[in-house]
Design an enzyme around this catalytic site. Structure first.
Site, PDB file in Angstrom:
ATOM      1  N   SER A 169       0.811  -1.219   0.000  1.00  0.00           N
ATOM      2  CA  SER A 169       0.000   0.000   0.000  1.00  0.00           C
ATOM      3  C   SER A 169       0.838   1.259   0.000  1.00  0.00           C
ATOM      4  O   SER A 169       0.440   2.279  -0.573  1.00  0.00           O
ATOM      5  CB  SER A 169      -0.955  -0.009   1.200  1.00  0.00           C
ATOM      6  OG  SER A 169      -1.900  -1.048   1.083  1.00  0.00           O
ATOM      7  N   HIS A 232      -0.411   4.046   4.362  1.00  0.00           N
ATOM      8  CA  HIS A 232      -1.144   4.735   3.302  1.00  0.00           C
ATOM      9  C   HIS A 232      -0.807   6.221   3.301  1.00  0.00           C
ATOM     10  O   HIS A 232      -0.552   6.816   2.238  1.00  0.00           O
ATOM     11  CB  HIS A 232      -2.657   4.558   3.506  1.00  0.00           C
ATOM     12  CG  HIS A 232      -3.130   3.140   3.464  1.00  0.00           C
ATOM     13  ND1 HIS A 232      -2.806   2.217   4.442  1.00  0.00           N
ATOM     14  CD2 HIS A 232      -3.915   2.477   2.563  1.00  0.00           C
ATOM     15  CE1 HIS A 232      -3.373   1.063   4.152  1.00  0.00           C
ATOM     16  NE2 HIS A 232      -4.043   1.190   3.023  1.00  0.00           N
TER      17      HIS A 232
END
Length: 285
Positions: A169, A232
């Site tokens: 991610s 993220h």
């Protein structure tokens, strides 16, 4: 890209071979005609090609898929949908208690928690990475991707220091950030509808995916190890900064742009602080 940048690039553009409008027969060329205004089309098409092919993003995706298959097939699991304890004990997983094994700050990107996890990451990084690599080439896309991976694990080690980390991610969100900043700054190079559409699509995807990551971290009733979501944030910030360095302009003299140095300096300061934090301050020590 501002108007001054176009003026600086005129001499270089004039030295490039022109593309014959009569040869606009391919599907890719027709698609570019739909989204790019005529005044920018030829210069874009001189950069957007498959020579060399998008090797980096395809190679990293194959490697991540291979590692997932290894743990799903050759390690004991009850199911493929959600892999269990073996990935948390993997020498590739970022584990706060094993931060001295420095490769884990990068290698966690190869380990995924299940089919849905790796499927979403592979689809998005291929959809974003291949078009970016066709224009900006593999070394630039690779540096942005890996900068996001490193920023993701370091950000997690600071702001969510007791949780483990798996998945690509950080790298995927770096591509999000790089694609977004490219779309915003080069907005005038795209036709209005397409320029607005690609910005909105990126924003909606990021909001939905990040919301789900927050849910899994704090609200999910599933048992087991809690996985950090902070990668993220670290990835997208790396994409907005390092992505600005590589994705903003095809031929602008970046060393004369103050934002170039601000982005480089900001990322470097973050890396230095994160290393210091992990050595001397981290509660995971």
């Amino acid at each position: 890209m501002g108007d001054n940048d176009y003026e600086e690039a005129e001499q270089e553009e004039n030295s490039q071979p022109e593309i014959n409008d009569g040869e606009e027969t391919g599907c890719f060329r027709k698609f570019q005609n739909l989204i790019i205004p005529p005044e920018f089309r030829d210069r874009y098409m001189q950069r957007a090609n498959c020579c060399p092919p998008p090797i980096f993003i395809i190679a990293i995706s194959i490697a991540e898929l291979a590692v997932f298959i290894y743990y799903a097939v050759w390690k004991p699991h009850k199911q493929w949908v959600t892999l269990d304890v073996s990935i948390w004990k993997s020498p590739l997983t970022y584990d706060p208690s094993k931060r001295h094994e420095a490769w884990r700050f990068f290698s966690y990107m190869f380990v995924h928690a299940g089919v849905g996890h790796i499927f979403c990451n592979l689809v998005m990084q291929l959809l974003l990475g291949i078009p970016l690599e066709m224009v900006h080439k593999g070394h630039e896309v690779g540096l942005v991707y890996l900068a996001g991976v490193l920023a993701g694990s370091l950000a997690s080690s600071i702001f969510d220091p007791l949780t483990v980390l798996v998945g690509a991610s950080g790298g995927v969100y770096a591509l999000y950030g790089g694609y977004f900043i490219n779309a915003v700054v080069n907005f005038k190079q795209m036709k209005l509808i397409f320029g607005v559409a690609r910005i909105l699509v990126i924003v909606l995807i990021v909001v939905a995916d990040f919301g789900y990551a927050l849910y899994r971290r704090f609200a999910s009733l599933e048992g087991g190890v809690k996985v950090s979501f902070v990668a993220h944030l670290g990835g997208i910030v790396a994409g907005l900064t390092i992505g600005y360095v590589f994705f903003i302009n095809f031929n602008m003299k970046l060393c004369k742009n103050p934002l170039f140095w601000i982005c480089i300096f900001g990322y470097a300061v973050f890396i230095i602080f994160a290393v210091f934090f992990n050595i001397f301050i981290s509660p995971a020590s």
